[in-house]
Write an enzyme that holds these catalytic residues in place. Structure first.
Site, short mmCIF file in Angstrom:
data_model
loop_
_atom_site.label_atom_id
_atom_site.label_comp_id
_atom_site.label_asym_id
_atom_site.label_seq_id
_atom_site.Cartn_x
_atom_site.Cartn_y
_atom_site.Cartn_z
N GLU A 33 1.97 -0.43 -5.07
CA GLU A 33 1.07 0.66 -5.42
C GLU A 33 1.97 1.89 -5.52
OE1 GLU A 33 -3.19 2.45 -3.97
OE2 GLU A 33 -1.63 2.26 -2.44
N ASP A 83 0.84 -1.19 0.00
CA ASP A 83 0.00 0.00 0.00
C ASP A 83 0.88 1.25 0.00
OD1 ASP A 83 -2.70 1.26 0.42
OD2 ASP A 83 -1.72 1.95 2.25
#
Length: 685
Positions: free
Chosen positions: A380, A343
């Site tokens: 990401e 993330d």
């Protein structure tokens, strides 16, 4: 003979122990405790019986219980299932430090957590949690084998463990749990996915949300879990057993069940920030142990925020980096996880003071760690301020979520693309971003994810509708690039509904037949809606969970998606091991409605993609992004083989999809007419 108690009745005698490994490590006669803190001047170990009954607190003597920055102790007779926590004291609270000797702190290396066994079980935002001593040995993995699907052939199904099976219609015995997900392994395999990507499963505080629903007054939660409190402890409320060892065992059972069906398990891991609030809130773990070492701060000691969550975890500092690597090793080795989605991974490329680094040591370390060599690594590649799509420091290992694919394909779908060039680049693997250093499989293509509209909402809303989140519709992105087909939200207009169904099929075809890895959002195959909410992080309840009964009403779309996935699985043309060549077998050719090159620079939205097979069929993907129908002249297939019609997004189901073995020959071998805003797939076997 009864098993010995986890904590002896008489208080044990504290012994020096050893500085490693960090965490609580039980053996046959006791447990070693070790925890890191550079700035602490006093550490106290609090011991509890299973269930939370206090059994004593032990002050560590720095002369006997400290080695460098590690505080350690050994307690004889203390066994697995005993609970514990730490209290830390140090320099006065202020901008740099947050020591509070009254606070019971979680061990960052804890493998189990007690105190939050039941989902939203208390209304308070802060529950006292305790670490649980866990014995990881003895689990019977039987003949578990990782599927080992190449990244280039991966179809990754992103899901939320609770929302996926919590609805009564799921029909599982343990709704909303790891066990419930395991019960759906055969269904996932039948759909055609190769991996599940689980939204955060590490322990978090779902009650950490002060807002209420503006209409009902119902308390809102932190449902998604992007606020970890312990990187290595599976969420106890995701276990039907509702205790720490139950969560560990049930997670491993789930992995084993998914592996048995050929499905890999990837975890969405959050290391860029943690679930501890800032000034004014009692510390829970890292802040109370050593805030100055674990958080990125400015020259005055104030939190720097590159995550949008109020602070940034200091991933570049040795203690934090060691913790991150050890947690990855734990999930990969002890829990048989197959890979990770990081993330806001660009935050992990920042230095100790938040500065961008060209070659961050942590990323290099993860990429080259031999214990993680079998794992898929997916970044990401952005944070607040950095956008690394195509430029993430990959070391040949990291793939990337391709945000450019999402944006360019959405622009095509809503008829705002400036010509067909961007679509052609995305369908063929995004060579502008990844070639020549990485193959197209390092592009993880997606159109929807947990963060934003679902597919049903993407084709039904021009605007976000986040009022239920209690923030006056200010939260969530405004850059959603959607089109509603002519009406906003639910409608009975048959023309609008027809347009939306076609647009959903267009999106599925363009994504699932693109070269590269693929990410698919849970429920999109049954057109799950969030009623236009593009930031549903705080929503829980039957209306937000996956309604499996609704899926029966969308069988035609499910059939279309499963058909595309079967085609993708069988033929190399849609894999991402290598780049297309310019001619001959394995090449790709482009043209417009005629056999002339497309109008790359003239704003037309009509594209033909001819993939010439290597020992397999030629495939021809025709895309019409205009509001009027158009006829495409068909090129000759290899060996003069005739074209067969596999998919037509403008056709009424079941004519929208036909398996290749049953696909009809085209009546005319010269040209084929496409409806407005549609995609056609032809094959020449």
């Amino acid at each position: 003979m009864d098993a010995p108690e986890a904590v002896p009745a008489a208080p044990p005698t504290l012994e020096p122990g050893r500085p490693g490994p960090l965490g609580a490590t039980p053996d046959a006669t006791g447990t070693n405790f070790a925890i890191w803190s550079h700035h602490a001047t006093r550490m106290t170990l609090a011991l509890f019986a299973p269930g939370g009954e206090p059994r004593g607190e032990f002050v560590l003597d720095p002369a006997r219980h400290r080695s460098g920055d590690v505080w350690h102790a050994w307690l004889p007779g203390v066994r697995a299932l005993a609970e514990y926590g730490w209290r830390a004291d140090g320099p006065a609270r202020g901008h740099a430090h947050a020591f509070d000797p009254r606070a019971l702190l979680l061990d960052p290396y804890a493998k189990g957590i007690a105190g939050s066994e039941h989902w939203a079980g208390q209304t308070t935002r802060r529950r006292e949690r305790r670490g649980v001593i866990c014995d990881l040995s003895g689990y019977d993995w039987q003949d578990d084998r990782p599927p080992g699907t190449p990244l280039a052939r991966s179809v990754i199904y992103e899901l939320h463990v609770r929302a996926f099976t919590r609805h009564d219609s799921s029909g599982v015995q343990a709704p909303g749990t790891f066990a419930g997900l395991a019960e759906k392994a055969s269904w996932l395999a039948s759909l055609g996915v190769t991996a599940v990507q689980l939204m955060p499963v590490a322990e978090f505080e779902e009650a950490d949300n002060p807002r209420t629903h503006p209409l009902t007054g119902e308390r809102l939660l932190n449902v998604w879990g992007y606020a970890p409190l312990a990187f290595m402890a599976p969420r106890t409320a995701y276990s039907s057993a509702a205790h720490a060892m139950g969560a560990l065992d049930e997670f491993r059972d789930m992995v084993r069940a998914l592996h048995a069906h050929g499905i890999e398990v990837l975890l969405d891991v959050v290391y860029n920030h943690v679930g501890e609030s800032g000034v004014g809130e009692p510390p829970v773990s890292w802040r109370g142990l050593d805030r100055a070492s674990y958080f990125v701060a400015d020259a005055h000691g104030r939190d720097l925020d590159f995550t949008g969550c109020g602070h940034t975890f200091a991933c570049a500092r040795p203690a934090a980096a060691d913790l991150i690597v050890e947690s990855l090793r734990f999930w990969a080795h002890d829990m048989h996880v197959d890979g990770f989605r990081f993330d806001l991974a660009s935050t992990l490329t920042r230095g100790e003071h938040g500065e961008p680094l060209v070659d961050p040591a942590l990323i290099r370390r993860i990429a080259h760690d031999p214990q993680l060599a079998h794992c898929k690594l997916i970044a990401e590649p952005w944070d607040i301020g950095l956008y690394h799509v195509g430029r993430f420091p990959h070391h040949g290992r990291f793939a990337e979520l391709n945000g450019r694919f999402r944006d360019d394909v959405r622009d095509w779908l809503r008829a705002s693309a400036e010509g067909p060039g961007a679509l052609a680049t995305r369908l063929s693997g995004s060579s502008d971003l990844f070639a020549p250093e990485r193959p197209p499989g390092h592009s993880v293509n997606f159109i929807t994810s947990h963060d934003g509209f679902t597919l049903a909402d993407l084709v039904s809303h021009r605007r976000k509708h986040n009022e239920a989140n209690g923030e006056q519709n200010r939260d969530g992105t405004d850059d959603h690039r959607s089109w509603n087909g002519g009406a906003e939200g639910p409608t009975h207009d048959p023309l609008v509904r027809t347009r939306r169904a076609r647009q959903a099929r267009n999106a599925a075809a363009l994504l699932l037949l693109s070269r590269g890895a693929v990410l698919w959002l849970w429920g999109d195959e049954s057109l799950r809606s969030q009623r236009g909410n593009n930031n549903a992080w705080c929503q829980d309840g039957p209306s937000w969970w996956l309604d499996w009964d609704h899926a029966t009403h969308e069988r035609s779309f499910l059939r279309f998606v499963a058909g595309l996935l079967a085609l993708r699985r069988e033929y190399r043309a849609f894999h991402g091991e290598q780049w297309f060549t310019s001619s001959g077998p394995g090449s790709v050719g482009w043209h417009g409605p005629t056999l002339a090159p497309p109008d790359w620079d003239l704003g037309g939205r009509r594209l033909a993609m001819h993939m010439r097979g290597e020992g397999e069929p030629d495939f021809l993907l025709l895309a019409n992004g205009e509001d009027v129908a158009v006829s495409f002249v068909l090129p000759e297939a290899t060996g003069m083989r005739p074209w067969r019609l596999i998919a037509d997004t403008a056709a009424t189901p079941p004519s929208d999809w036909t398996p290749l073995t049953e696909a009809p020959l085209l009546e005319s071998g010269l040209e084929h007419r496409l409806g407005s805003r549609s995609v056609v797939v032809l094959a020449a076997p």
